[in-house]
Motif scaffolding. Structure first.
Motif, PDB file in Angstrom:
ATOM      1  N   GLU A 112       0.833  -1.190   0.000  1.00  0.00           N
ATOM      2  CA  GLU A 112       0.000   0.000   0.000  1.00  0.00           C
ATOM      3  C   GLU A 112       0.871   1.245   0.000  1.00  0.00           C
ATOM      4  OE1 GLU A 112      -2.482  -0.276   3.374  1.00  0.00           O
ATOM      5  OE2 GLU A 112      -3.635  -1.992   2.636  1.00  0.00           O
ATOM      6  N   ASN A 113       0.379   2.291  -0.655  1.00  0.00           N
ATOM      7  CA  ASN A 113       1.080   3.564  -0.666  1.00  0.00           C
ATOM      8  C   ASN A 113       1.063   4.185   0.732  1.00  0.00           C
ATOM      9  OD1 ASN A 113       1.514   3.338  -3.430  1.00  0.00           O
ATOM     10  ND2 ASN A 113      -0.423   4.340  -3.932  1.00  0.00           N
ATOM     11  N   ASN A 114       2.174   4.789   1.097  1.00  0.00           N
ATOM     12  CA  ASN A 114       2.299   5.368   2.434  1.00  0.00           C
ATOM     13  C   ASN A 114       2.827   6.795   2.429  1.00  0.00           C
ATOM     14  OD1 ASN A 114       4.902   4.864   1.630  1.00  0.00           O
ATOM     15  ND2 ASN A 114       5.445   3.598   3.403  1.00  0.00           N
ATOM     16  N   SER A 120      -6.103   8.986   8.277  1.00  0.00           N
ATOM     17  CA  SER A 120      -7.080   8.071   7.677  1.00  0.00           C
ATOM     18  C   SER A 120      -8.400   8.764   7.345  1.00  0.00           C
ATOM     19  CB  SER A 120      -7.340   6.894   8.618  1.00  0.00           C
ATOM     20  OG  SER A 120      -7.802   7.351   9.878  1.00  0.00           O
ATOM     21  N   CYS A 122      -8.696  11.632   6.064  1.00  0.00           N
ATOM     22  CA  CYS A 122      -8.534  12.495   4.897  1.00  0.00           C
ATOM     23  C   CYS A 122      -9.078  11.781   3.661  1.00  0.00           C
ATOM     24  CB  CYS A 122      -7.066  12.857   4.712  1.00  0.00           C
ATOM     25  SG  CYS A 122      -6.758  14.007   3.345  1.00  0.00           S
ATOM     26  N   LYS A 125      -5.932   9.928  -0.541  1.00  0.00           N
ATOM     27  CA  LYS A 125      -5.083   8.832  -0.099  1.00  0.00           C
ATOM     28  C   LYS A 125      -3.633   9.066  -0.531  1.00  0.00           C
ATOM     29  CE  LYS A 125      -8.517   6.674   1.705  1.00  0.00           C
ATOM     30  NZ  LYS A 125      -8.638   6.585   3.186  1.00  0.00           N
ATOM     31  N   CYS A 127      -0.137   8.746  -2.414  1.00  0.00           N
ATOM     32  CA  CYS A 127       0.082   8.509  -3.840  1.00  0.00           C
ATOM     33  C   CYS A 127       1.318   7.665  -4.134  1.00  0.00           C
ATOM     34  CB  CYS A 127       0.219   9.846  -4.569  1.00  0.00           C
ATOM     35  SG  CYS A 127      -1.193  10.948  -4.367  1.00  0.00           S
TER      36      CYS A 127
END
Length: 327
Positions: A112-114, A120, A122, A125, A127
């Motif tokens: 997952e992108n971090n 959370s 927001c 998400k 990118c």
């Protein structure tokens, strides 16, 4: 004449030496014993005593052979092969575990992108995915992190430049264009610097990509030039540099001090960018990258791109259709 009758060579006394009593007794006893001796008699036993040496006995010690035997060499080679096989099995198990963890994350790309680290709640998400310990080799992590810190320092400097130009504008209303350009530079250069030179160097260190290295060098060279221009501070260019700050000393000393601080920040950015450019270039020379590899990677990336393939196919079909209609 009686004296001539005697033999002059005869002993005066006729003595027989074998008539001596001791010799006669010994001879007589020896004859009797020889007559009574029977070698085939059962009662006669001959006992022979062998003296035992007084020196203490020691166990026999087998000295080790200096040269190793073929069996020992084969056993050592087999042990080495077993050890290497165990190491390979451990690495295979570790890779399998990582792959299983990536599959369990449920993301299409395996992770997952971090970045950026947004809360959370927001709606926007993250990118990008960024993990120095996982993506970047250990020998390149320090340089890559320094480039990331330089980008953050660059963003902070651009934000302070907006505040300095605002103070510049409040001190003299004729410099409102600097305030407007400072806002534009902050909005434009913050994401562009991340996408144009930080992410390429991150990808270059991650995948040892020659194309990413060359793209980084091309863009970052202009970034160094921009840092130098911003530190100089040409009026009406939206930069709080040394020329603009020195020009404000006579009219407003407080504003001049604020602008000098930002000019110092731009100077630090320029110096750090030159140092990091040399460090990245030294690391690049050790990776074995080349311009030929960059061309090959670019051609493979473009030809394997689905959008490019669809566009090329549509252009080719339209060209063929137009040529057919003309004929």
């Amino acid at each position: 004449m009686s004296g001539f009758d005697n033999n002059p060579f005869a002993d005066p006394v006729d003595v027989n030496p074998f008539q001596d009593p001791s010799i006669t007794q010994a001879t007589a006893s020896g004859v009797d014993q020889m007559d009574d001796y029977n070698p085939f008699s059962e009662s006669t036993t001959v006992t022979t005593t062998i003296p035992v040496p007084n020196s203490p006995s020691q166990p026999a010690v087998l000295q080790a052979s200096v040269e190793s035997s073929p069996q020992v060499t084969a056993a050592a080679g087999q042990a080495d092969l077993i050890r290497q096989q165990e190491e390979l099995e451990k690495k295979a198990a570790e890779l399998e575990r990582k792959e299983r963890d990536l599959q369990n994350r449920g993301a299409p790309t395996g992770r997952e992108n971090n970045w950026p680290p947004l809360p959370s709640i927001c709606p926007v998400k993250p990118c990008f995915y960024q993990d120095f310990n996982e993506d970047i080799p250990l020998e390149y992590q320090r340089v890559c992190k320094m480039m990331y810190y330089l980008w953050m320092f660059h963003c902070v400097t651009l934000f302070l430049n907006v505040l300095a130009c605002l103070a510049y504008f409040t001190a003299d209303s004729s410099y409102g264009v600097d305030f407007g350009l400072a806002i534009l530079w902050f909005i434009l250069f913050t994401p562009c610097s991340f996408l144009c030179w930080y992410r390429p160097i991150y990808k270059a260190f991650k995948s040892d990509s020659s194309f990413s290295f060359f793209f980084f060098f091309f863009v970052f060279f202009f970034q160094v030039a921009v840092y130098i221009i911003q530190s100089v501070g040409i009026p009406k260019w939206g930069n709080s540099g040394w020329i603009s700050s020195i020009s404000m000393i006579g009219s407003n000393l407080a504003v001049a001090v604020v602008m000098m601080v930002v000019a110092g920040f731009f100077t630090v950015c320029a110096v750090l960018s030159v140092i990091l450019l040399k460090m990245v270039h030294s690391k690049y020379r050790r990776t074995g990258a080349s311009f030929q590899k960059a061309q090959q990677e670019f051609s493979q990336g473009v030809l394997s791109n689905g959008t490019f393939q669809n566009t090329a196919a549509s252009v080719a079909s339209s060209a063929a259709r137009s040529a057919f209609q003309r004929s």
